[in-house]
Scaffold this motif. Structure first.
Motif, PDB file in Angstrom:
ATOM      1  N   GLN A  41      43.996  39.417  39.486  1.00  0.00           N
ATOM      2  CA  GLN A  41      43.346  40.306  38.527  1.00  0.00           C
ATOM      3  C   GLN A  41      41.834  40.066  38.548  1.00  0.00           C
ATOM      4  O   GLN A  41      41.373  38.938  38.676  1.00  0.00           O
ATOM      5  CB  GLN A  41      43.880  40.054  37.115  1.00  0.00           C
ATOM      6  CG  GLN A  41      45.364  40.386  36.952  1.00  0.00           C
ATOM      7  CD  GLN A  41      45.828  40.159  35.518  1.00  0.00           C
ATOM      8  OE1 GLN A  41      45.069  39.728  34.661  1.00  0.00           O
ATOM      9  NE2 GLN A  41      47.088  40.457  35.257  1.00  0.00           N
ATOM     10  N   CYS A  42      41.080  41.144  38.443  1.00  0.00           N
ATOM     11  CA  CYS A  42      39.621  41.034  38.347  1.00  0.00           C
ATOM     12  C   CYS A  42      39.170  41.917  37.184  1.00  0.00           C
ATOM     13  O   CYS A  42      39.320  43.143  37.234  1.00  0.00           O
ATOM     14  CB  CYS A  42      38.957  41.460  39.652  1.00  0.00           C
ATOM     15  SG  CYS A  42      37.172  41.194  39.670  1.00  0.00           S
ATOM     16  N   GLN A  60      29.278  46.674  37.273  1.00  0.00           N
ATOM     17  CA  GLN A  60      30.553  47.389  37.215  1.00  0.00           C
ATOM     18  C   GLN A  60      30.886  48.009  38.573  1.00  0.00           C
ATOM     19  O   GLN A  60      32.030  47.969  39.033  1.00  0.00           O
ATOM     20  CB  GLN A  60      30.496  48.480  36.150  1.00  0.00           C
ATOM     21  CG  GLN A  60      31.851  49.137  35.881  1.00  0.00           C
ATOM     22  CD  GLN A  60      31.799  50.028  34.657  1.00  0.00           C
ATOM     23  OE1 GLN A  60      30.746  50.481  34.238  1.00  0.00           O
ATOM     24  NE2 GLN A  60      32.959  50.287  34.069  1.00  0.00           N
ATOM     25  N   SER A  61      29.866  48.555  39.236  1.00  0.00           N
ATOM     26  CA  SER A  61      30.065  49.130  40.568  1.00  0.00           C
ATOM     27  C   SER A  61      30.439  48.051  41.578  1.00  0.00           C
ATOM     28  O   SER A  61      31.296  48.262  42.452  1.00  0.00           O
ATOM     29  CB  SER A  61      28.787  49.851  41.014  1.00  0.00           C
ATOM     30  OG  SER A  61      28.897  50.298  42.338  1.00  0.00           O
ATOM     31  N   ILE A  62      29.816  46.883  41.476  1.00  0.00           N
ATOM     32  CA  ILE A  62      30.117  45.780  42.394  1.00  0.00           C
ATOM     33  C   ILE A  62      31.572  45.338  42.242  1.00  0.00           C
ATOM     34  O   ILE A  62      32.293  45.153  43.218  1.00  0.00           O
ATOM     35  CB  ILE A  62      29.166  44.591  42.144  1.00  0.00           C
ATOM     36  CG1 ILE A  62      27.743  44.955  42.585  1.00  0.00           C
ATOM     37  CG2 ILE A  62      29.646  43.340  42.879  1.00  0.00           C
ATOM     38  CD1 ILE A  62      26.697  43.938  42.179  1.00  0.00           C
ATOM     39  N   VAL A  63      32.002  45.183  40.984  1.00  0.00           N
ATOM     40  CA  VAL A  63      33.388  44.763  40.721  1.00  0.00           C
ATOM     41  C   VAL A  63      34.367  45.800  41.266  1.00  0.00           C
ATOM     42  O   VAL A  63      35.379  45.460  41.885  1.00  0.00           O
ATOM     43  CB  VAL A  63      33.608  44.537  39.212  1.00  0.00           C
ATOM     44  CG1 VAL A  63      35.084  44.270  38.927  1.00  0.00           C
ATOM     45  CG2 VAL A  63      32.767  43.367  38.726  1.00  0.00           C
ATOM     46  N   SER A  64      34.058  47.076  41.066  1.00  0.00           N
ATOM     47  CA  SER A  64      34.928  48.142  41.582  1.00  0.00           C
ATOM     48  C   SER A  64      35.013  48.096  43.099  1.00  0.00           C
ATOM     49  O   SER A  64      36.057  48.402  43.685  1.00  0.00           O
ATOM     50  CB  SER A  64      34.403  49.513  41.139  1.00  0.00           C
ATOM     51  OG  SER A  64      34.401  49.620  39.740  1.00  0.00           O
ATOM     52  N   GLY A  65      33.925  47.704  43.746  1.00  0.00           N
ATOM     53  CA  GLY A  65      33.908  47.625  45.205  1.00  0.00           C
ATOM     54  C   GLY A  65      34.835  46.570  45.770  1.00  0.00           C
ATOM     55  O   GLY A  65      35.161  46.599  46.960  1.00  0.00           O
ATOM     56  N   VAL A  85      41.058  42.656  45.778  1.00  0.00           N
ATOM     57  CA  VAL A  85      41.840  42.208  44.626  1.00  0.00           C
ATOM     58  C   VAL A  85      43.301  42.620  44.785  1.00  0.00           C
ATOM     59  O   VAL A  85      44.228  41.834  44.566  1.00  0.00           O
ATOM     60  CB  VAL A  85      41.249  42.801  43.327  1.00  0.00           C
ATOM     61  CG1 VAL A  85      42.197  42.555  42.159  1.00  0.00           C
ATOM     62  CG2 VAL A  85      39.893  42.194  43.037  1.00  0.00           C
ATOM     63  N   LYS A  86      43.504  43.874  45.192  1.00  0.00           N
ATOM     64  CA  LYS A  86      44.861  44.383  45.372  1.00  0.00           C
ATOM     65  C   LYS A  86      45.584  43.635  46.478  1.00  0.00           C
ATOM     66  O   LYS A  86      46.761  43.290  46.344  1.00  0.00           O
ATOM     67  CB  LYS A  86      44.796  45.884  45.694  1.00  0.00           C
ATOM     68  CG  LYS A  86      46.159  46.553  45.784  1.00  0.00           C
ATOM     69  CD  LYS A  86      45.994  48.051  46.048  1.00  0.00           C
ATOM     70  CE  LYS A  86      47.357  48.722  46.140  1.00  0.00           C
ATOM     71  NZ  LYS A  86      47.221  50.187  46.413  1.00  0.00           N
ATOM     72  N   PHE A 137      43.208  34.959  38.222  1.00  0.00           N
ATOM     73  CA  PHE A 137      42.283  36.026  37.846  1.00  0.00           C
ATOM     74  C   PHE A 137      40.838  35.650  38.159  1.00  0.00           C
ATOM     75  O   PHE A 137      40.513  34.489  38.399  1.00  0.00           O
ATOM     76  CB  PHE A 137      42.416  36.329  36.348  1.00  0.00           C
ATOM     77  CG  PHE A 137      42.024  35.164  35.457  1.00  0.00           C
ATOM     78  CD1 PHE A 137      42.983  34.292  34.968  1.00  0.00           C
ATOM     79  CD2 PHE A 137      40.693  34.926  35.130  1.00  0.00           C
ATOM     80  CE1 PHE A 137      42.628  33.224  34.161  1.00  0.00           C
ATOM     81  CE2 PHE A 137      40.322  33.862  34.322  1.00  0.00           C
ATOM     82  CZ  PHE A 137      41.295  33.006  33.834  1.00  0.00           C
ATOM     83  N   ILE A 138      39.990  36.674  38.115  1.00  0.00           N
ATOM     84  CA  ILE A 138      38.540  36.522  38.153  1.00  0.00           C
ATOM     85  C   ILE A 138      37.981  37.376  37.024  1.00  0.00           C
ATOM     86  O   ILE A 138      38.343  38.547  36.885  1.00  0.00           O
ATOM     87  CB  ILE A 138      37.941  36.988  39.497  1.00  0.00           C
ATOM     88  CG1 ILE A 138      38.487  36.138  40.647  1.00  0.00           C
ATOM     89  CG2 ILE A 138      36.417  36.896  39.467  1.00  0.00           C
ATOM     90  CD1 ILE A 138      38.066  36.641  42.006  1.00  0.00           C
TER      91      ILE A 138
END
Length: 389
Positions: A265-266, A249-254, A259-260, A303-304
């Motif tokens: 979308q991720c 979850q932390s990796i995706v947030s990083g 993404v922006k 998306f991812i």
């Protein structure tokens, strides 16, 4: 040696004013009264920059610039247009024909000198990077030759294979350190250039240079890690009881900024309450970041999805994207060698992904690649042993 400037203008008075200004500021100056004369000048001399009037007889400044840029020898010479035309169509055409900047007549002398200096410095920075690439290629060839000679000596003398691994590790350590010193200098120069200019187009060039240097540093680090893992294996890992859910979850947030920026979308989905593995936090994080970054690079829209589940005593991390597909059929052998000599794929970030696969294998896991139906995207799946209570 003074920087050499070519001024192209059909107005002798303009030529006289510009030539005097540049000469006073230690530039070496040549002049041309029309586009054809400018093209002839470039057949016998080289220049650090060209100041080009737009409105000229026979062939205008835009056409002259386009002709000059068709010759690979002059492709990197910055052409700055001097013009009273400031409409969007003219500016757009100027950039499309190969110009790097516009200065409006009547011009401000300090602004002209500042912009000219900036573009010359950018040209020199690009040349330094090309020189660096040439030096790196030479060093790699030299070190590779030395390594091959060492290998033959080791083979002929029946020395222990581990000595070859040590020599290879020393080689990659040396290359890594030799890379970092000039790269740090280039990155500092790029930051300095970025500080002194607010021109949008120049900043785009500086951003591209910064990205290229960052990639070189990243690949240098990956090569060093691969060497260390090949030499030391699992002893290099600091294994601990690790819950993969908050880590992923932390990796995706990083990746939120990437993404922006790409307007895709991720999404992160947990299909289990916890996913405990015995793993090295830093190494497993690097591996998953590399896999997600590969999906990010090759996904231009859509998306991812990152989905974590536990099934049959295994943690399953699935990365689904709508990016360009892998080519070929032997996807399970994607990393038969780090140089990827045996298989050709459109998606290829071999150095980092080879390291990711090595890390996952050292954790007794597996890594699989596949394409979705009708080439709608790809699926990357990581399996890791689940640590039971």
């Amino acid at each position: 040696m003074n920087n050499k400037i070519l001024i192209v203008d059909d107005n002798p008075k303009n030529l006289q004013v510009l030539a005097a200004l540049l000469a006073e500021n230690n530039y070496s100056v040549e002049v041309a009264l029309n586009g054809k004369s400018a093209i002839k000048w470039l057949q016998v001399a080289t220049f650090d920059a060209i100041l080009m009037d737009v409105m000229m007889p026979e062939i205008n400044g835009f056409e002259t610039c386009e002709t000059i840029k068709k010759d690979a020898r002059h492709a990197d010479i910055p052409v700055i247009f001097l013009t009273a035309r400031t409409d969007v169509e003219s500016v757009t055409e100027g950039f499309e024909r190969g110009g790097v900047d516009f200065i409006t007549k009547p011009f401000n002398q300090k602004e002209l000198l500042a912009r000219l200096s900036t573009h010359i410095e950018l040209k020199k920075s690009r040349e330094k990077i090309l020189d660096l690439n040439g030096w790196l290629s030479s060093e790699v060839e030299k070190k590779t030759e030395e390594l091959n000679e060492s290998y033959q000596r080791l083979k002929e003398a029946n020395e222990n294979l581990k000595q070859l691994d040590v020599a290879k590790n020393d080689f990659l350590n040396s290359i890594s350190h030799e890379l970092r010193t000039p790269l740090n200098g280039i990155m500092g120069s790029i930051n300095l250039l970025n500080t002194y200019t607010h021109d949008k187009h120049i900043q785009e060039i500086v951003t591209l240079l910064d990205s290229s240097v960052s990639n070189l540093e990243k690949y240098s680090y990956a090569a060093l890690q691969i060497s260390n893992l090949q030499l030391k294996g699992i002893s290099q890992l600091k294994l601990e009881r690790l819950d993969m859910l908050p880590l992923i979850q932390s990796i995706v947030s990083g990746f939120s900024e990437k993404v922006k920026a790409k307007n895709i979308q991720c999404r992160f989905t947990m299909e289990c309450i916890e996913a405990i593995a015995e793993a090295d936090r830093e190494f497993i994080q690097n591996a998953l970041c590399a896999l997600l970054d590969c999906s990010m690079i090759f996904t231009r829209k859509g998306f991812i999805k990152v989905i974590v589940s536990c099934e049959e005593k295994q943690i399953k991390v699935k990365i689904v994207d709508t990016g360009s597909p892998y080519e070929g059929k032997e996807l399970n052998h994607f990393f038969k060698s780090v140089s990827n000599q045996n298989y050709t794929f459109e998606r290829n970030n071999a150095m980092e992904l080879y390291l990711a696969r090595m890390i996952i294998l050292l954790h007794n896991g597996t890594l699989e690649f596949g394409n979705m139906a009708e080439n709608a995207g790809t699926v990357t799946t990581v399996y890791l042993p689940c640590k039971m209570n």
